[in-house]
Design a protein around this motif. Structure first.
Motif, mmCIF file in Angstrom:
data_model
loop_
_atom_site.group_PDB
_atom_site.id
_atom_site.type_symbol
_atom_site.label_atom_id
_atom_site.label_comp_id
_atom_site.label_asym_id
_atom_site.label_seq_id
_atom_site.Cartn_x
_atom_site.Cartn_y
_atom_site.Cartn_z
ATOM 1 N N LEU A 2 1.344 19.557 -60.768
ATOM 2 C CA LEU A 2 0.508 18.359 -60.814
ATOM 3 C C LEU A 2 0.399 17.707 -59.437
ATOM 4 O O LEU A 2 -0.700 17.309 -59.020
ATOM 5 N N LEU A 3 1.503 17.621 -58.717
ATOM 6 C CA LEU A 3 1.471 17.030 -57.378
ATOM 7 C C LEU A 3 0.615 17.847 -56.415
ATOM 8 O O LEU A 3 -0.175 17.302 -55.642
ATOM 9 N N LEU A 4 0.744 19.165 -56.475
ATOM 10 C CA LEU A 4 -0.049 20.009 -55.581
ATOM 11 C C LEU A 4 -1.527 19.994 -55.949
ATOM 12 O O LEU A 4 -2.386 20.017 -55.058
ATOM 13 N N THR A 5 -1.822 19.931 -57.241
ATOM 14 C CA THR A 5 -3.216 19.830 -57.666
ATOM 15 C C THR A 5 -3.824 18.518 -57.198
ATOM 16 O O THR A 5 -4.958 18.480 -56.708
ATOM 17 N N ASN A 6 -3.072 17.451 -57.336
ATOM 18 C CA ASN A 6 -3.539 16.150 -56.859
ATOM 19 C C ASN A 6 -3.771 16.183 -55.350
ATOM 20 O O ASN A 6 -4.772 15.659 -54.864
ATOM 21 N N LEU A 7 -2.875 16.807 -54.624
ATOM 22 C CA LEU A 7 -3.005 16.884 -53.170
ATOM 23 C C LEU A 7 -4.233 17.702 -52.756
ATOM 24 O O LEU A 7 -4.936 17.339 -51.812
ATOM 25 N N ALA A 8 -4.510 18.771 -53.494
ATOM 26 C CA ALA A 8 -5.630 19.647 -53.149
ATOM 27 C C ALA A 8 -6.988 19.103 -53.596
ATOM 28 O O ALA A 8 -8.019 19.543 -53.094
ATOM 29 N N THR A 9 -6.992 18.156 -54.522
ATOM 30 C CA THR A 9 -8.269 17.654 -55.046
ATOM 31 C C THR A 9 -8.509 16.207 -54.631
ATOM 32 O O THR A 9 -8.966 15.953 -53.538
ATOM 33 N N HIS A 36 -6.339 13.511 -54.384
ATOM 34 C CA HIS A 36 -5.272 12.855 -53.626
ATOM 35 C C HIS A 36 -5.161 11.358 -53.946
ATOM 36 O O HIS A 36 -5.251 10.500 -53.069
ATOM 37 N N TRP A 37 -4.973 11.048 -55.217
ATOM 38 C CA TRP A 37 -4.781 9.668 -55.645
ATOM 39 C C TRP A 37 -3.326 9.259 -55.426
ATOM 40 O O TRP A 37 -2.408 9.884 -55.959
ATOM 41 N N PRO A 38 -3.095 8.214 -54.676
ATOM 42 C CA PRO A 38 -1.708 7.777 -54.423
ATOM 43 C C PRO A 38 -0.969 7.361 -55.697
ATOM 44 O O PRO A 38 0.251 7.485 -55.764
#
Length: 85
Positions: free
Chosen positions: A20-27, A29-31
């Protein structure tokens, strides 16, 4: 709950939260996602290391637990192949 069951849950949580963290980072990027999921991932990672230390004394198995993301799954595989899970 036995330590092996807790290790299975912590390993799954560690892998899922890392994904989930990597997906957020790659798409997007919601803090907010990073700040909510990051501590959960960190706790799951620490639980995997602590539970592995309680379950197995071998240094190489303990070192597997320190691999981020898949360490818990590697430990479970090692314990299963050794006939201890």
């Amino acid at each position: 709950m036995s330590p092996r069951q807790a290790l299975r849950i912590a390993a799954a949580a560690e892998l899922a939260t890392l994904a989930l963290l990597l997906t957020n980072l790659a798409t997007v990027h919601w803090p907010q996602i990073s700040s909510a999921v990051g501590p959960i991932h960190g706790c799951a990672y620490l639980f995997v290391i602590i539970l592995t230390a309680r379950l197995h004394r071998a240094t190489h198995v303990r070192a597997l637990a320190a691999v981020p993301g898949i360490g818990g799954l590697l430990v479970l595989r090692q314990l299963t192949s050794a006939g201890k899970a």
